[in-house]
Design a protein around this motif. Structure first.
Motif, PDB file in Angstrom:
ATOM      1  N   GLY A  53       0.787  -1.226   0.000  1.00 37.13           N
ATOM      2  CA  GLY A  53       0.000   0.000   0.000  1.00 37.13           C
ATOM      3  C   GLY A  53       0.817   1.271   0.000  1.00 37.13           C
ATOM      4  N   ALA A  54       2.145   1.158  -0.097  1.00 36.69           N
ATOM      5  CA  ALA A  54       3.006   2.344  -0.084  1.00 36.69           C
ATOM      6  C   ALA A  54       3.423   2.670  -1.521  1.00 36.69           C
ATOM      7  N   GLY A  55       4.547   3.326  -1.667  1.00 38.46           N
ATOM      8  CA  GLY A  55       5.049   3.666  -2.993  1.00 38.46           C
ATOM      9  C   GLY A  55       4.879   5.126  -3.329  1.00 38.46           C
ATOM     10  N   THR A  56       5.661   5.571  -4.320  1.00 39.17           N
ATOM     11  CA  THR A  56       5.647   6.979  -4.706  1.00 39.17           C
ATOM     12  C   THR A  56       4.457   7.300  -5.600  1.00 39.17           C
ATOM     13  N   ARG A  57       4.089   8.566  -5.580  1.00 40.29           N
ATOM     14  CA  ARG A  57       3.061   9.087  -6.490  1.00 40.29           C
ATOM     15  C   ARG A  57       3.751  10.038  -7.475  1.00 40.29           C
ATOM     16  N   GLY A  58       2.973  10.721  -8.291  1.00 39.17           N
ATOM     17  CA  GLY A  58       3.561  11.679  -9.218  1.00 39.17           C
ATOM     18  C   GLY A  58       3.796  11.070 -10.594  1.00 39.17           C
TER      19      GLY A  58
END
Length: 215
Positions: A53-58
């Motif tokens: 459920g984590a990780g970078t956005r953009g």
């Protein structure tokens, strides 16, 4: 615009290689480390193998999420399917992806050595000969009005580029150097006689995104 042939999220080294030398069953990218090459996509929230459920956005996450949008078929070279060369010795082995391949569409594997089609989950692999234009025609028919993704490797993408068939191209350029292997280009400027280009650094600093579209 009709059906497009799109290259998406294809990653190359700083010296233009999409994979290293010495491809084998255990090392699909040869002497290149895929963990280093694809760290930009693997770190995103939309990376399909992520369960935390984590990780970078953009921007990086957008490209990862956009990978399957409006794609109705994929074309790949034989060396993206597997490391075997020459006539097929083993029809039991069915690619690197296990029982749930990530494509979810018909896949057309270009080869001089046909073998029967087979289906894993919602992906059917077809093994086809012919020049790039003929293979693209088959893939477009199978895509039923959606776009076709040209998945690689570098040699296959170059064949379609040189035949004037690629409509849009997204290449993520890693700062790593491989020195040898399967090369897409000597320089990303090579395509500027045929394509417009935007160059956008990843916010994470792990790659620089090169986006091309036909002039």
């Amino acid at each position: 615009m009709g059906q497009l042939l799109r290259v998406q999220n294809f990653t190359v080294s700083a010296d233009g290689f999409g994979a290293g030398e010495g491809q084998s069953l255990e090392r699909p990218f040869g002497h290149a480390d895929p963990g280093d090459m694809f760290v930009w996509a693997g770190a995103t929230a939309s990376w399909p193998h992520r369960a935390d459920g984590a990780g970078t956005r953009g921007l990086d996450d957008y490209f990862t999420r956009d990978y399957g949008r409006n794609i109705g078929a994929e074309i790949m070279g034989r060396n993206k399917f597997g490391p075997q060369r020459g006539p097929w010795q083993d029809h039991e082995w069915q690619g690197w992806w296990g029982e749930e391949p990530p494509f979810h569409t018909p896949v057309f594997v270009m080869t001089h050595h046909p073998r029967p089609s087979f289906t894993l989950s919602d992906t059917t692999f077809h093994f086809v000969g012919g020049d790039p234009a003929a293979v693209l025609e088959q893939a477009k028919e199978a895509a039923r009005g959606k776009d076709v993704r040209l998945g690689g490797g570098a040699t296959t993408i170059r064949e379609f580029l040189d035949a004037g068939l690629v409509d849009t191209l997204h290449v993520a350029v890693s700062p790593l150097k491989l020195g040898s292997g399967s090369r897409l280009w000597e320089s990303p400027d090579e395509l500027l006689d045929r394509y417009h280009r935007d160059v956008v650094p990843s916010p994470t600093g792990t790659v620089v995104h090169h986006l091309y579209w036909r002039r």
